[in-house]
Design a protein around this motif. Structure first.
Motif, PDB file in Angstrom:
ATOM      1  N   GLY A 104       1.111  -1.292   0.001  1.00 25.50           N
ATOM      2  CA  GLY A 104       0.075  -0.042   0.185  1.00 25.50           C
ATOM      3  C   GLY A 104       0.841   1.334  -0.011  1.00 25.50           C
ATOM      4  O   GLY A 104       0.468   2.479  -0.500  1.00 25.50           O
ATOM      5  N   LYS A 149      -8.136  13.265  -9.130  1.00 23.44           N
ATOM      6  CA  LYS A 149      -8.544  11.951  -8.726  1.00 23.44           C
ATOM      7  C   LYS A 149      -7.281  11.270  -7.984  1.00 23.44           C
ATOM      8  O   LYS A 149      -7.235  10.271  -6.984  1.00 23.44           O
ATOM      9  CB  LYS A 149      -8.562  11.101 -10.080  1.00 23.44           C
ATOM     10  CG  LYS A 149      -9.822  11.048 -10.793  1.00 23.44           C
ATOM     11  CD  LYS A 149      -9.713  10.161 -12.049  1.00 23.44           C
ATOM     12  CE  LYS A 149     -11.257  10.354 -12.701  1.00 23.44           C
ATOM     13  NZ  LYS A 149     -11.183   9.813 -13.925  1.00 23.44           N
ATOM     14  N   LEU A 150      -5.902  11.856  -8.546  1.00 19.96           N
ATOM     15  CA  LEU A 150      -4.769  11.342  -7.726  1.00 19.96           C
ATOM     16  C   LEU A 150      -4.650  11.810  -6.148  1.00 19.96           C
ATOM     17  O   LEU A 150      -4.456  10.920  -5.287  1.00 19.96           O
ATOM     18  CB  LEU A 150      -3.494  11.898  -8.344  1.00 19.96           C
ATOM     19  CG  LEU A 150      -3.074  11.136  -9.578  1.00 19.96           C
ATOM     20  CD1 LEU A 150      -1.714  12.115 -10.202  1.00 19.96           C
ATOM     21  CD2 LEU A 150      -2.707   9.704  -9.093  1.00 19.96           C
ATOM     22  N   ALA A 152      -7.087   9.364  -4.556  1.00 19.93           N
ATOM     23  CA  ALA A 152      -6.690   8.074  -4.062  1.00 19.93           C
ATOM     24  C   ALA A 152      -5.623   8.053  -3.154  1.00 19.93           C
ATOM     25  O   ALA A 152      -5.422   7.060  -2.536  1.00 19.93           O
ATOM     26  CB  ALA A 152      -6.093   7.673  -5.362  1.00 19.93           C
ATOM     27  N   ARG A 207      -7.215   8.035   0.166  1.00 18.99           N
ATOM     28  CA  ARG A 207      -7.737   6.784   0.478  1.00 18.99           C
ATOM     29  C   ARG A 207      -6.499   5.898   0.812  1.00 18.99           C
ATOM     30  O   ARG A 207      -6.835   5.009   1.829  1.00 18.99           O
ATOM     31  CB  ARG A 207      -8.453   6.012  -0.796  1.00 18.99           C
ATOM     32  CG  ARG A 207     -10.026   6.641  -0.997  1.00 18.99           C
ATOM     33  CD  ARG A 207     -10.696   5.533  -1.937  1.00 18.99           C
ATOM     34  NE  ARG A 207     -10.121   5.631  -3.245  1.00 18.99           N
ATOM     35  CZ  ARG A 207     -10.544   6.517  -4.275  1.00 18.99           C
ATOM     36  NH1 ARG A 207     -11.638   7.449  -3.885  1.00 18.99           N
ATOM     37  NH2 ARG A 207      -9.929   6.680  -5.145  1.00 18.99           N
ATOM     38  N   HIS A 208      -5.614   5.912   0.239  1.00 21.02           N
ATOM     39  CA  HIS A 208      -4.336   4.942   0.556  1.00 21.02           C
ATOM     40  C   HIS A 208      -3.741   5.414   2.114  1.00 21.02           C
ATOM     41  O   HIS A 208      -3.552   4.546   2.667  1.00 21.02           O
ATOM     42  CB  HIS A 208      -3.311   5.298  -0.494  1.00 21.02           C
ATOM     43  CG  HIS A 208      -3.299   4.458  -1.378  1.00 21.02           C
ATOM     44  ND1 HIS A 208      -3.996   4.489  -2.394  1.00 21.02           N
ATOM     45  CD2 HIS A 208      -2.558   3.325  -1.758  1.00 21.02           C
ATOM     46  CE1 HIS A 208      -3.699   3.462  -3.581  1.00 21.02           C
ATOM     47  NE2 HIS A 208      -2.676   2.937  -3.133  1.00 21.02           N
ATOM     48  N   TYR A 227      -6.325   4.030   4.533  1.00 23.91           N
ATOM     49  CA  TYR A 227      -5.893   2.412   4.607  1.00 23.91           C
ATOM     50  C   TYR A 227      -5.015   2.135   5.176  1.00 23.91           C
ATOM     51  O   TYR A 227      -4.788   1.420   6.085  1.00 23.91           O
ATOM     52  CB  TYR A 227      -6.056   2.062   2.966  1.00 23.91           C
ATOM     53  CG  TYR A 227      -5.305   0.666   2.839  1.00 23.91           C
ATOM     54  CD1 TYR A 227      -6.083  -0.560   3.404  1.00 23.91           C
ATOM     55  CD2 TYR A 227      -3.927   0.299   2.400  1.00 23.91           C
ATOM     56  CE1 TYR A 227      -5.863  -1.853   3.376  1.00 23.91           C
ATOM     57  CE2 TYR A 227      -3.707  -1.019   2.434  1.00 23.91           C
ATOM     58  CZ  TYR A 227      -4.497  -1.984   2.745  1.00 23.91           C
ATOM     59  OH  TYR A 227      -3.852  -3.387   2.701  1.00 23.91           O
ATOM     60  N   ASP A 231      -9.363  -5.398   1.441  1.00 21.71           N
ATOM     61  CA  ASP A 231      -9.213  -3.781   1.012  1.00 21.71           C
ATOM     62  C   ASP A 231      -8.093  -3.278   0.183  1.00 21.71           C
ATOM     63  O   ASP A 231      -8.127  -2.708  -0.661  1.00 21.71           O
ATOM     64  CB  ASP A 231      -9.112  -2.889   2.536  1.00 21.71           C
ATOM     65  CG  ASP A 231     -10.149  -3.050   3.404  1.00 21.71           C
ATOM     66  OD1 ASP A 231     -11.360  -3.549   2.788  1.00 21.71           O
ATOM     67  OD2 ASP A 231     -10.209  -2.587   4.611  1.00 21.71           O
ATOM     68  N   PHE A 232      -7.012  -4.270   0.283  1.00 25.19           N
ATOM     69  CA  PHE A 232      -5.884  -3.925  -0.523  1.00 25.19           C
ATOM     70  C   PHE A 232      -6.105  -4.088  -1.742  1.00 25.19           C
ATOM     71  O   PHE A 232      -5.682  -3.438  -2.928  1.00 25.19           O
ATOM     72  CB  PHE A 232      -4.697  -4.726   0.004  1.00 25.19           C
ATOM     73  CG  PHE A 232      -3.549  -4.560  -0.694  1.00 25.19           C
ATOM     74  CD1 PHE A 232      -2.954  -3.328  -0.901  1.00 25.19           C
ATOM     75  CD2 PHE A 232      -3.147  -5.637  -1.615  1.00 25.19           C
ATOM     76  CE1 PHE A 232      -1.678  -3.093  -1.771  1.00 25.19           C
ATOM     77  CE2 PHE A 232      -1.942  -5.428  -2.657  1.00 25.19           C
ATOM     78  CZ  PHE A 232      -1.450  -4.231  -2.369  1.00 25.19           C
ATOM     79  N   LEU A 257      -8.209  -1.240  -3.580  1.00 28.03           N
ATOM     80  CA  LEU A 257      -7.262   0.041  -3.675  1.00 28.03           C
ATOM     81  C   LEU A 257      -6.361  -0.435  -4.862  1.00 28.03           C
ATOM     82  O   LEU A 257      -6.140   0.518  -5.506  1.00 28.03           O
ATOM     83  CB  LEU A 257      -6.518  -0.141  -2.234  1.00 28.03           C
ATOM     84  CG  LEU A 257      -6.470   1.387  -1.815  1.00 28.03           C
ATOM     85  CD1 LEU A 257      -7.452   2.349  -1.747  1.00 28.03           C
ATOM     86  CD2 LEU A 257      -5.549   1.344  -0.359  1.00 28.03           C
ATOM     87  N   GLU A 271      -7.925   0.053  -8.003  1.00 34.51           N
ATOM     88  CA  GLU A 271      -8.213   1.477  -8.353  1.00 34.51           C
ATOM     89  C   GLU A 271      -6.992   2.091  -8.870  1.00 34.51           C
ATOM     90  O   GLU A 271      -6.878   2.846  -9.803  1.00 34.51           O
ATOM     91  CB  GLU A 271      -8.815   2.168  -7.124  1.00 34.51           C
ATOM     92  CG  GLU A 271     -10.114   1.960  -6.868  1.00 34.51           C
ATOM     93  CD  GLU A 271     -10.687   2.747  -5.506  1.00 34.51           C
ATOM     94  OE1 GLU A 271     -10.217   3.556  -5.142  1.00 34.51           O
ATOM     95  OE2 GLU A 271     -11.388   2.239  -4.822  1.00 34.51           O
ATOM     96  N   THR A 272      -5.914   1.712  -7.902  1.00 34.31           N
ATOM     97  CA  THR A 272      -4.610   2.274  -8.369  1.00 34.31           C
ATOM     98  C   THR A 272      -4.191   2.124  -9.724  1.00 34.31           C
ATOM     99  O   THR A 272      -3.813   2.903 -10.407  1.00 34.31           O
ATOM    100  CB  THR A 272      -3.455   1.774  -7.288  1.00 34.31           C
ATOM    101  OG1 THR A 272      -4.107   2.202  -6.041  1.00 34.31           O
ATOM    102  CG2 THR A 272      -2.388   2.738  -7.434  1.00 34.31           C
ATOM    103  N   LEU A 286      -5.978   3.962 -12.083  1.00 29.36           N
ATOM    104  CA  LEU A 286      -5.766   5.350 -12.225  1.00 29.36           C
ATOM    105  C   LEU A 286      -4.077   5.670 -12.875  1.00 29.36           C
ATOM    106  O   LEU A 286      -4.003   6.360 -13.744  1.00 29.36           O
ATOM    107  CB  LEU A 286      -5.470   5.906 -10.852  1.00 29.36           C
ATOM    108  CG  LEU A 286      -5.318   7.366 -10.595  1.00 29.36           C
ATOM    109  CD1 LEU A 286      -6.528   8.177 -11.209  1.00 29.36           C
ATOM    110  CD2 LEU A 286      -5.463   7.760  -9.195  1.00 29.36           C
ATOM    111  N   VAL A 308      -3.316   7.955 -16.120  1.00 31.68           N
ATOM    112  CA  VAL A 308      -2.019   8.908 -15.928  1.00 31.68           C
ATOM    113  C   VAL A 308      -1.008   8.543 -17.096  1.00 31.68           C
ATOM    114  O   VAL A 308      -0.531   9.453 -17.858  1.00 31.68           O
ATOM    115  CB  VAL A 308      -1.481   8.806 -14.771  1.00 31.68           C
ATOM    116  CG1 VAL A 308      -0.158   9.756 -14.683  1.00 31.68           C
ATOM    117  CG2 VAL A 308      -2.455   9.496 -13.506  1.00 31.68           C
TER     118      VAL A 308
END
Lengths: 620, 178
Positions: free
Chosen positions: A386, A570-571, A574, A577-578, A581, B30-31, B34, B37-38, B41, B45
Motif C-alpha cells: 500500500g 483523482k490522484l 486516491a 484513500r491510501h 487505509y 481492502d488492499f 485499492l 483502483e490504483t 488510475l 495517467v
C-alpha cells in the motif's frame, strides 16, 4: 510461509526474467541483454527500462509506437510493454497483454514459462485464485528448477485456499532438486498436520528441521519447520515431543521468541517449572511489542508461584503490571501522534530512493517513538504494498505538476506565436497577392510561341542580338529616304546593300546556335517559374494553415489541461484513500496490541491479588 | 494456577492469532480494491502522459525540422564513458555526464537520446567529443564528426562507441541512423 520469504528475494528479477524468456530465449551470463536495436527510439525505451525508469520507458514506448517509430520491433515492443507494465505494478493490464500475445504464439515452451512467471507475480500480489489459474495454464513440464518452484507455489496456493488435500496431492511423492525438496516437504508437512495427519506431517517437518543449512534462507526454513512441528505437538498435548524440536530453533533468529515461549510451555506442562523459567526469563529481556515477550512477563511469575516462591511471583507480577501500564500509556501517546496523512508523509520523507515500482523498499523509519510500532506494521505485506502504491501516486502527482507548468508555458508560447503571426501575416499576404502567377505564365507562353514561330519561319532577325537588330533598323531606315531612288544615291545603295547582306549573313550564320540557346534558356526559365510557383503555393498554404495549426494546438492544450486537472483531483483522492487505509492498518495493529496488553494487565492484576490473598491467609 | 492456566495461555494465544488472521483477511480485500483502483488510475495517467509528450514534441520539434542525436554502445570494453559533448554547426548544444547506471544501460543495449532540436534544410556539421577512461586506465578524449544533409523530415544521428579489436582501442563512430 516459506514461499513468500523466498519470493522476496526472487521477485526483483521476475519482470526482467519474463522479458528475457520471451524476447531473447535462454540468457547466458555476460550476454548483452538485447539484440540489435534497429530503431533508435526502441533503444531509448530499453535505456530507461534498464535503469528501472518504468514510467518514462512506458511513455516513450507508447509515444514512439503512435509516431510509428518502432517499425522493426513491433512484436518485441508489445512484449516489452507487458514486461514494463508488470514492473510498474500494472499486473492486470500486463496480464491482458501477455494473454493476448501468448494466444497468438505457437511456441508452447515460451507460453508455459510466461504463465509460470505470471502465476508467480499474481501470487506475490495476493491474487491467489488468479495465480492458480496461471499455473494450471502450463501445459508441458518446465525446466527442472522452474517446475519445482511451480509445484511448491501451487501447493502454497492450495494451502492458502485451505484446500489441504489438493496441496498434499500436488506434492506427495514428488522428487526434485534438494533445495526445492525441502520446501516441498515443509509445505506437505503443514498440509498433512492441518488435515489431522500429525504423524505423517511430523516426519516430513522433522526432516526439514534437521537439514544442514548453509544460508539465511535455509536457516529460516529449518527454524520454521521446527516451530511448526513444536507447536503441532503442543496442540496435540505431546509436550514431551515438543521441547527438543523447539530447542532446535536458533536463539537469534526471527522465530526464536515463539520457540522460547513454546519451550517453556512444554516444560511447564511436565511440571518442570525450573526449566521453564530459563526460556521465559530470556524472553523477558526482549522487545516488548512481540506477543511472546508479553506473554513471558506473565509466565515467569506463574512459574515462581508454581514453585511456591510467592514473594518472587508477586515481585514479577508487579513488574509486569508496571511494564504493561507504561507500554499502554506509550502506545496511547503514539496513537495520538500518528495523525492520518502526516504519518505517511513522515515515512516518505525518509525515502531517498528514486526507483519506482516493485523494487522500492522503505529505507528507514521516522526517528521517533512511532518507529517502534511502525516496525511491526511495515513488516506486513499489505502495508508495504500500500505504501508503495501511495508513493507511485505521489510521484505521478509530482509529474503532473511539472506538466501543469509546461502546459501553461506552451499556452503562452502559442499566444506569442499568434501575436507574431497577426503582425506578419498581413504583410506576407500582401506580397502573396502581388505575385501574379497567371501573368507570369502568360508572358512565358508568349515568349515560347515567339521563339517557335521564329524557328519555323526562319526569322533570323527575331533571334538577332539587340545591336544587330539596331544596325538592321538603321540600315533599313535609309530606304525610306526620298532621295534613295535617285541616281546620285546609287553608290550609297550599293554600300547599303553590301552592309545589309553582311549583317544578314552574320545573323544567318548564328541562327541555329541562337535558336538552340534560346530553347535552352526558355526551358530553364520554365523550370524557374515552376519552382517559384511551387514555393509561393507552399508559402500560401503554410501561411493559410498557420491559424489552423495554432488553433489545433490551442484546443489540444485546452483539452489536456482539463484532463490534467481532473487527473490531479483523482490522484489526490486516491492518495487520501491510501493514507486512510495505511493509517487503518497501523492503528489496527496498535489497537490489537493495546487490547492484548490490557488483557495481560488484567491477568497480572488478578494473579497478584490472588497471591496477596494467599500470603495474607498464610500470615493469619 | 495449573494446567487450566496453561490452557488459558494457549487459548489466548489462539484467539489473538485468529483475530490477527481475520484482520489480515479484511485488509487483504481492502488492499485488492485499492490496488485495482490504483492500477486504473495509473493507466489513465500513463495515457495522459503519452498525449502530453506527443503534444510537446509536435509543438517544439515538428517532424519537418526535427533532428535527434543518440548515443549507443557496442561492447565498449576499451572505454569507460564519462561524458559526451556535442557541437552542431559550431554551436555547443549538449554536454552530458553519464552516471554508472546509465553507462550500464548503454552496455546492455539501451540507446540514449542525448539531444533533440530543430535544423533548417541544408548541410550541417556535427562534432562529438567523448571523454572517459581508455585503455591502461588513462584519461581518454576523442572527437568524431559528421557532415550531413538535412531534408524535410526528421533526421537521426547515431554516436556509437565501439571496440577496435585489432589494436585494442575504442572506436567512435558518428553516422546517420539507417
Amino acid at each position: 510461509m516459506p514461499t513468500i520469504f523466498f519470493m522476496r528475494s526472487l521477485v526483483k528479477v521476475v519482470p526482467a526474467a519474463i522479458l528475457m524468456v520471451v524476447l531473447c530465449g535462454p540468457a547466458t551470463a555476460g550476454q548483452k541483454d538485447g539484440f540489435k536495436v534497429n530503431d533508435p527510439h526502441y533503444g531509448e525505451v530499453l535505456f530507461n527500462f534498464y535503469q528501472q525508469e518504468y514510467f518514462t520507458a512506458l511513455t516513450d514506448l507508447l509515444v514512439s509506437r503512435d509516431f510509428n517509430r518502432l517499425i522493426h520491433h513491433q512484436a518485441e515492443a508489445a512484449l516489452l510493454e507487458g514486461g514494463l507494465l508488470l514492473s510498474w505494478g500494472q499486473h492486470e493490464e500486463a496480464d491482458q497483454i501477455f494473454e493476448r500475445l501468448l494466444s497468438n504464439t505457437d511456441d508452447q515452451a515460451v507460453r508455459d514459462r510466461t504463465w509460470f512467471y505470471l502465476g508467480k507475480v499474481r501470487y506475490q500480489r495476493g491474487y491467489v485464485d488468479a495465480a492458480e489459474q496461471a499455473f494450471l495454464n502450463i501445459r508441458q513440464p518446465l525446466p527442472l528448477e522452474l517446475d519445482a518452484e511451480r509445484l511448491n507455489l501451487l501447493a502454497r496456493v492450495y494451502i492458502d485456499q485451505e484446500r489441504y488435500s489438493a496441496a498434499a496431492a500436488v506434492l506427495s511423492g514428488w522428487e526434485g532438486p534438494e533445495i526445492w525438496l525441502n520446501y516441498a516437504r515443509y509445505n506437505l508437512g503443514v498440509a498433512l498436520v492441518r488435515m489431522g495427519q500429525l504423524e505423517a506431517g511430523a516426519e516430513l517437518l522433522s526432516q526439514v528441521g534437521t537439514i544442514w543449512a548453509y544460508d539465511e534462507e535455509q536457516l529460516a526454513l529449518r527454524d520454521r519447520a521446527n516451530l511448526a512441528l513444536g507447536f503441532a505437538y503442543l496442540q496435540a498435548g505431546l509436550e514431551g515431543n515438543a521441547k527438543p524440536i523447539l530447542q532446535r530453533v536458533r536463539l537469534n533468529g526471527p522465530f526464536s521468541n515463539k520457540a522460547l515461549l513454546g519451550a517453556g510451555w512444554a516444560d511447564s506442562a511436565n511440571n518442570d517449572y525450573h526449566k521453564a523459567l530459563a526460556p521465559w526469563q530470556e524472553l523477558n529481556r526482549r522487545e516488548l511489542l512481540d506477543s511472546a515477550v508479553q506473554e513471558s512477563l506473565l509466565a515467569v511469575p506463574y512459574a515462581f508461584s508454581q514453585l511456591d516462591a510467592e514473594p518472587q511471583a508477586a515481585e514479577y507480577y508487579a513488574r509486569a503490571l508496571n511494564i504493561f501500564d507504561a507500554e499502554i500509556v506509550r502506545l496511547d501517546v503514539a496513537m495520538d501522534d500518528m495523525g492520518n496523512g502526516q504519518l505517511i508523509t513522515d515515512l516518505l520523507d525518509q525515502d531517498q530512493s528514486s526507483a519506482g515500482g516493485w523494487y522500492w523498499q522503505l529505507a528507514s523509519l521516522p526517528n521517533d517513538d512511532r518507529a517502534r510500532y511502525l516496525y511491526f506494521a511495515i513488516a506486513d505485506h499489505n502495508f508495504h504494498e500500500g505504501l508503495k502504491s501511495y508513493r507511485d501516486l505521489m510521484s505521478l502527482g509530482e509529474h503532473l505538476d511539472v506538466w501543469q507548468t509546461k502546459l501553461s508555458t506552451y499556452h503562452d508560447m502559442l499566444n506569442t506565436r499568434k501575436n507574431a503571426y497577426s503582425k506578419r501575416l498581413p504583410i506576407l499576404n500582401e506580397r502573396i497577392a502581388e505575385f501574379d502567377v497567371v501573368e507570369m505564365q502568360a508572358s512565358y507562353e508568349d515568349l515560347q510561341q515567339r521563339t517557335t514561330a521564329a524557328r519555323n519561319e526562319h526569322d533570323v532577325l527575331a533571334l538577332a542580338t539587340a545591336s544587330e537588330q539596331e544596325q538592321w533598323r538603321r540600315i533599313s531606315l535609309l530606304e525610306d529616304n526620298i532621295t534613295w531612288s535617285q541616281q546620285e544615291s546609287a553608290a550609297l545603295r550599293e554600300k547599303q546593300s553590301i552592309l545589309k547582306g553582311l549583317l544578314l549573313w552574320n545573323m544567318e550564320r548564328e541562327f541555329n546556335i541562337r535558336a538552340w540557346h534560346q530553347d535552352k534558356q526558355i526551358e530553364k526559365l520554365g523550370e524557374e517559374i515552376n519552382k517559384t510557383v511551387r514555393n509561393f503555393t507552399s508559402i500560401d498554404t503554410t501561411v493559410g494553415g498557420i491559424p489552423e495549426t495554432v488553433f489545433e494546438f490551442d484546443s489540444r492544450i485546452a483539452f489536456l489541461q482539463l484532463n490534467l486537472d481532473q487527473m490531479k483531483r483523482k490522484l489526490q483522492l486516491a492518495k487520501e484513500r491510501h493514507a486512510t487505509y495505511l493509517y487503518g492498518l497501523v492503528v489496527g495493529e496498535m489497537q490489537a496490541q493495546r487490547k492484548r496488553l490490557v488483557s495481560y494487565r488484567a491477568q497480572a492484576r488478578f494473579a497478584l491479588a490472588s497471591i496477596y490473598d494467599r500470603l495474607s491467609m498464610k500470615g493469619q | 494456577m495449573g494446567v487450566w492456566d496453561l490452557k488459558r495461555f494457549l487459548f489466548l494465544g489462539i484467539v489473538v492469532l485468529l483475530a490477527v488472521y481475520s484482520l489480515a483477511v479484511g485488509a487483504e480485500n481492502d488492499f485488492q480494491t485499492l490496488d485495482q483502483e490504483t492500477q486504473e488510475l495509473k493507466s489513465a495517467v500513463l495515457e495522459l502522459n503519452r498525449d502530453l509528450s506527443m503534444l510537446e514534441e509536435e509543438l517544439l520539434y515538428p517532424a519537418n525540422t526535427q533532428v535527434a542525436v543518440f548515443v549507443s554502445m557496442d561492447v565498449g570494453e576499451y572505454f569507460a564513458l564519462d561524458s559526451v559533448e556535442i557541437t552542431l554547426d559550431g554551436k555547443n548544444v549538449s554536454n552530458y555526464l553519464y552516471t554508472e547506471r546509465e553507462v550500464n544501460a548503454l552496455h546492455r543495449g539501451g540507446v540514449h537520446k542525448i539531444f533533440i532540436g530543430n535544423l533548417k534544410v541544408g548541410e550541417h556539421e556535427l562534432v562529438a567529443i567523448f571523454t572517459g577512461i581508455g585503455p591502461h586506465d588513462r584519461d581518454y578524449r576523442r572527437g568524431a564528426s559528421l557532415t550531413f544533409s538535412k531534408n524535410i523530415g526528421a533526421k537521426y544521428v547515431e554516436l556509437m562507441i565501439s571496440d577496435r579489436e585489432q589494436n585494442l582501442q575504442p572506436e567512435f563512430i558518428v553516422r546517420e541512423w539507417e
